[in-house]
Motif scaffolding. Sequence first.
Motif, PDB file in Angstrom:
ATOM      1  N   LEU A  44    -120.952 103.102 -21.515  1.00  0.00           N
ATOM      2  CA  LEU A  44    -120.084 102.741 -20.397  1.00  0.00           C
ATOM      3  C   LEU A  44    -119.716 101.277 -20.494  1.00  0.00           C
ATOM      4  O   LEU A  44    -120.471 100.466 -21.028  1.00  0.00           O
ATOM      5  N   TYR A  45    -118.569 100.960 -19.956  1.00  0.00           N
ATOM      6  CA  TYR A  45    -118.178  99.562 -19.923  1.00  0.00           C
ATOM      7  C   TYR A  45    -119.076  98.796 -18.951  1.00  0.00           C
ATOM      8  O   TYR A  45    -119.669  99.385 -18.044  1.00  0.00           O
ATOM      9  N   PRO A  46    -119.197  97.479 -19.114  1.00  0.00           N
ATOM     10  CA  PRO A  46    -120.010  96.692 -18.184  1.00  0.00           C
ATOM     11  C   PRO A  46    -119.563  96.921 -16.735  1.00  0.00           C
ATOM     12  O   PRO A  46    -118.385  97.165 -16.469  1.00  0.00           O
ATOM     13  N   GLU A  47    -120.516  96.840 -15.826  1.00  0.00           N
ATOM     14  CA  GLU A  47    -120.220  97.093 -14.417  1.00  0.00           C
ATOM     15  C   GLU A  47    -119.085  96.214 -13.912  1.00  0.00           C
ATOM     16  O   GLU A  47    -118.240  96.671 -13.133  1.00  0.00           O
ATOM     17  N   ARG A  48    -119.045  94.963 -14.372  1.00  0.00           N
ATOM     18  CA  ARG A  48    -117.989  94.048 -13.907  1.00  0.00           C
ATOM     19  C   ARG A  48    -116.617  94.554 -14.314  1.00  0.00           C
ATOM     20  O   ARG A  48    -115.677  94.567 -13.503  1.00  0.00           O
ATOM     21  N   ASP A  49    -116.466  95.003 -15.580  1.00  0.00           N
ATOM     22  CA  ASP A  49    -115.174  95.502 -16.046  1.00  0.00           C
ATOM     23  C   ASP A  49    -114.808  96.809 -15.355  1.00  0.00           C
ATOM     24  O   ASP A  49    -113.648  97.042 -15.000  1.00  0.00           O
ATOM     25  N   PHE A  50    -115.812  97.670 -15.170  1.00  0.00           N
ATOM     26  CA  PHE A  50    -115.585  98.947 -14.501  1.00  0.00           C
ATOM     27  C   PHE A  50    -115.121  98.714 -13.065  1.00  0.00           C
ATOM     28  O   PHE A  50    -114.178  99.348 -12.584  1.00  0.00           O
ATOM     29  N   ALA A  51    -115.799  97.809 -12.364  1.00  0.00           N
ATOM     30  CA  ALA A  51    -115.457  97.527 -10.969  1.00  0.00           C
ATOM     31  C   ALA A  51    -114.055  96.942 -10.851  1.00  0.00           C
ATOM     32  O   ALA A  51    -113.289  97.289  -9.944  1.00  0.00           O
ATOM     33  N   GLU A  52    -113.704  96.062 -11.792  1.00  0.00           N
ATOM     34  CA  GLU A  52    -112.370  95.436 -11.758  1.00  0.00           C
ATOM     35  C   GLU A  52    -111.286  96.477 -11.981  1.00  0.00           C
ATOM     36  O   GLU A  52    -110.256  96.471 -11.289  1.00  0.00           O
ATOM     37  N   TYR A  53    -111.511  97.385 -12.928  1.00  0.00           N
ATOM     38  CA  TYR A  53    -110.515  98.416 -13.206  1.00  0.00           C
ATOM     39  C   TYR A  53    -110.344  99.355 -12.014  1.00  0.00           C
ATOM     40  O   TYR A  53    -109.230  99.682 -11.601  1.00  0.00           O
ATOM     41  N   ALA A  54    -111.472  99.824 -11.446  1.00  0.00           N
ATOM     42  CA  ALA A  54    -111.428 100.791 -10.348  1.00  0.00           C
ATOM     43  C   ALA A  54    -111.151 100.143  -8.997  1.00  0.00           C
ATOM     44  O   ALA A  54    -110.972 100.838  -8.002  1.00  0.00           O
ATOM     45  N   ARG A  55    -111.173  98.791  -8.968  1.00  0.00           N
ATOM     46  CA  ARG A  55    -110.935  98.035  -7.736  1.00  0.00           C
ATOM     47  C   ARG A  55    -111.956  98.390  -6.652  1.00  0.00           C
ATOM     48  O   ARG A  55    -111.621  98.671  -5.506  1.00  0.00           O
ATOM     49  N   VAL A  56    -113.202  98.402  -7.089  1.00  0.00           N
ATOM     50  CA  VAL A  56    -114.325  98.590  -6.174  1.00  0.00           C
ATOM     51  C   VAL A  56    -115.330  97.485  -6.468  1.00  0.00           C
ATOM     52  O   VAL A  56    -115.203  96.740  -7.441  1.00  0.00           O
ATOM     53  N   SER A  57    -116.337  97.361  -5.630  1.00  0.00           N
ATOM     54  CA  SER A  57    -117.344  96.321  -5.840  1.00  0.00           C
ATOM     55  C   SER A  57    -118.319  96.727  -6.942  1.00  0.00           C
ATOM     56  O   SER A  57    -118.486  97.912  -7.255  1.00  0.00           O
ATOM     57  N   ARG A  58    -118.979  95.735  -7.518  1.00  0.00           N
ATOM     58  CA  ARG A  58    -119.991  96.020  -8.530  1.00  0.00           C
ATOM     59  C   ARG A  58    -121.161  96.785  -7.909  1.00  0.00           C
ATOM     60  O   ARG A  58    -121.803  97.595  -8.581  1.00  0.00           O
ATOM     61  N   VAL A  59    -121.426  96.541  -6.636  1.00  0.00           N
ATOM     62  CA  VAL A  59    -122.496  97.277  -5.946  1.00  0.00           C
ATOM     63  C   VAL A  59    -122.174  98.767  -5.926  1.00  0.00           C
ATOM     64  O   VAL A  59    -123.053  99.621  -6.147  1.00  0.00           O
ATOM     65  N   THR A  60    -120.890  99.111  -5.662  1.00  0.00           N
ATOM     66  CA  THR A  60    -120.467 100.509  -5.648  1.00  0.00           C
ATOM     67  C   THR A  60    -120.657 101.145  -7.019  1.00  0.00           C
ATOM     68  O   THR A  60    -121.181 102.257  -7.151  1.00  0.00           O
ATOM     69  N   VAL A  61    -120.235 100.445  -8.069  1.00  0.00           N
ATOM     70  CA  VAL A  61    -120.380 100.958  -9.431  1.00  0.00           C
ATOM     71  C   VAL A  61    -121.859 101.134  -9.777  1.00  0.00           C
ATOM     72  O   VAL A  61    -122.274 102.166 -10.316  1.00  0.00           O
ATOM     73  N   ARG A  62    -122.671 100.135  -9.445  1.00  0.00           N
ATOM     74  CA  ARG A  62    -124.093 100.186  -9.790  1.00  0.00           C
ATOM     75  C   ARG A  62    -124.775 101.360  -9.083  1.00  0.00           C
ATOM     76  O   ARG A  62    -125.611 102.050  -9.670  1.00  0.00           O
ATOM     77  N   LYS A  63    -124.412 101.581  -7.819  1.00  0.00           N
ATOM     78  CA  LYS A  63    -125.052 102.656  -7.074  1.00  0.00           C
ATOM     79  C   LYS A  63    -124.673 104.014  -7.645  1.00  0.00           C
ATOM     80  O   LYS A  63    -125.515 104.921  -7.752  1.00  0.00           O
ATOM     81  N   ALA A  64    -123.397 104.188  -8.021  1.00  0.00           N
ATOM     82  CA  ALA A  64    -122.970 105.447  -8.632  1.00  0.00           C
ATOM     83  C   ALA A  64    -123.706 105.688  -9.942  1.00  0.00           C
ATOM     84  O   ALA A  64    -124.183 106.799 -10.219  1.00  0.00           O
ATOM     85  N   ILE A  65    -123.832 104.642 -10.758  1.00  0.00           N
ATOM     86  CA  ILE A  65    -124.520 104.761 -12.042  1.00  0.00           C
ATOM     87  C   ILE A  65    -126.005 105.027 -11.831  1.00  0.00           C
ATOM     88  O   ILE A  65    -126.617 105.827 -12.543  1.00  0.00           O
ATOM     89  N   ASP A  66    -126.607 104.376 -10.832  1.00  0.00           N
ATOM     90  CA  ASP A  66    -128.031 104.598 -10.547  1.00  0.00           C
ATOM     91  C   ASP A  66    -128.332 106.070 -10.303  1.00  0.00           C
ATOM     92  O   ASP A  66    -129.338 106.607 -10.783  1.00  0.00           O
ATOM     93  N   HIS A  67    -127.459 106.743  -9.555  1.00  0.00           N
ATOM     94  CA  HIS A  67    -127.695 108.148  -9.244  1.00  0.00           C
ATOM     95  C   HIS A  67    -127.503 109.031 -10.474  1.00  0.00           C
ATOM     96  O   HIS A  67    -128.214 110.021 -10.648  1.00  0.00           O
ATOM     97  N   LEU A  68    -126.569 108.665 -11.351  1.00  0.00           N
ATOM     98  CA  LEU A  68    -126.376 109.442 -12.579  1.00  0.00           C
ATOM     99  C   LEU A  68    -127.538 109.225 -13.543  1.00  0.00           C
ATOM    100  O   LEU A  68    -127.923 110.146 -14.274  1.00  0.00           O
ATOM    101  N   VAL A  69    -128.121 108.035 -13.540  1.00  0.00           N
ATOM    102  CA  VAL A  69    -129.324 107.777 -14.342  1.00  0.00           C
ATOM    103  C   VAL A  69    -130.480 108.605 -13.798  1.00  0.00           C
ATOM    104  O   VAL A  69    -131.236 109.230 -14.551  1.00  0.00           O
ATOM    105  N   ARG A  70    -130.618 108.645 -12.492  1.00  0.00           N
ATOM    106  CA  ARG A  70    -131.683 109.430 -11.860  1.00  0.00           C
ATOM    107  C   ARG A  70    -131.555 110.904 -12.198  1.00  0.00           C
ATOM    108  O   ARG A  70    -132.563 111.599 -12.420  1.00  0.00           O
ATOM    109  N   ASP A  71    -130.296 111.400 -12.289  1.00  0.00           N
ATOM    110  CA  ASP A  71    -130.065 112.812 -12.575  1.00  0.00           C
ATOM    111  C   ASP A  71    -130.108 113.124 -14.065  1.00  0.00           C
ATOM    112  O   ASP A  71    -129.950 114.283 -14.465  1.00  0.00           O
ATOM    113  N   GLY A  72    -130.295 112.094 -14.895  1.00  0.00           N
ATOM    114  CA  GLY A  72    -130.445 112.327 -16.326  1.00  0.00           C
ATOM    115  C   GLY A  72    -129.151 112.428 -17.105  1.00  0.00           C
ATOM    116  O   GLY A  72    -129.178 112.766 -18.290  1.00  0.00           O
TER     117      GLY A  72
END
Length: 254
Positions: free
Chosen positions: A45-73
């Motif tokens: 995946l692209y770095p959270e900063r680049d992902f957040a900038e592209y999707a126009r959301v906060s890095r916290v939002t990106v990190r939280k979404a990724i955290d749950h996908l990591v938890r789900d394997g």
Amino acid sequence: MSDRLAAILPRGGVHHKGAGPLYHRLRLSLEEAILSGKLNHGDVLYPERDFAEYARVSRVTVRKAIDHLVRDGLLVRRHGSGTFVARSASRVVQPVSCTTSLSEELFWSGAKTECEWMERSISHPSPEEMMTLGLSADNRVARLIRLRKSAGQPLAIERTCISSEFLPDALRVTSSIYSALEDANVRPVRAIQRIFACNIHNPDASMLGVEIGAAGMLTKRVAYLPSGRAIEFTHSLFRGDADGFVTEFTISQT
């Protein structure tokens, strides 16, 4: 970079426009990209900063979404290297309109199952239910728990949670949960389910008539409306000493 991201997300948004927190909808979009093969095993995946900038959301939002996908394997973090797709997955499609619930799709060899209601109530959602269904602590859910049996022997415990917005009276459900949703014009159109090996502990061990710590199988199913909003969250716990079960799916060509 933008070309690859555009294949996963529209610029400045997420695919899922249903209710629920933004991080949850972003998580669903990423999950679909993995299950559909747009993101493959080993892709970084692209770095959270680049992902957040592209999707126009906060890095916290990106990190939280990724955290749950990591938890789900579905994703894995490697220190110093980044976040990668943990595995590829075949997309398994079964029309939800043809089913009533996960446990009703499973048939033990030569067995006919029966249902015993353990609970039908309205209560506050748990933290996991809030996250999965996009609810707040002030919301209420219909809580439906039933014990599946064959010839009097307990085989599985099914726990279903649905927002009371769609099912305000849990006692209305007398047989099929999906029939009750269809009557309310909110029948789901697709579902994602995961299967885990587990050990069974009390009170479930007592309900299933097995020893504490006995082997079991846990499934978690989330069903979605056409809008992409999650409407049903079901945990089904199966005892591991059953004769076996069979379920039929259709594998899509996409």
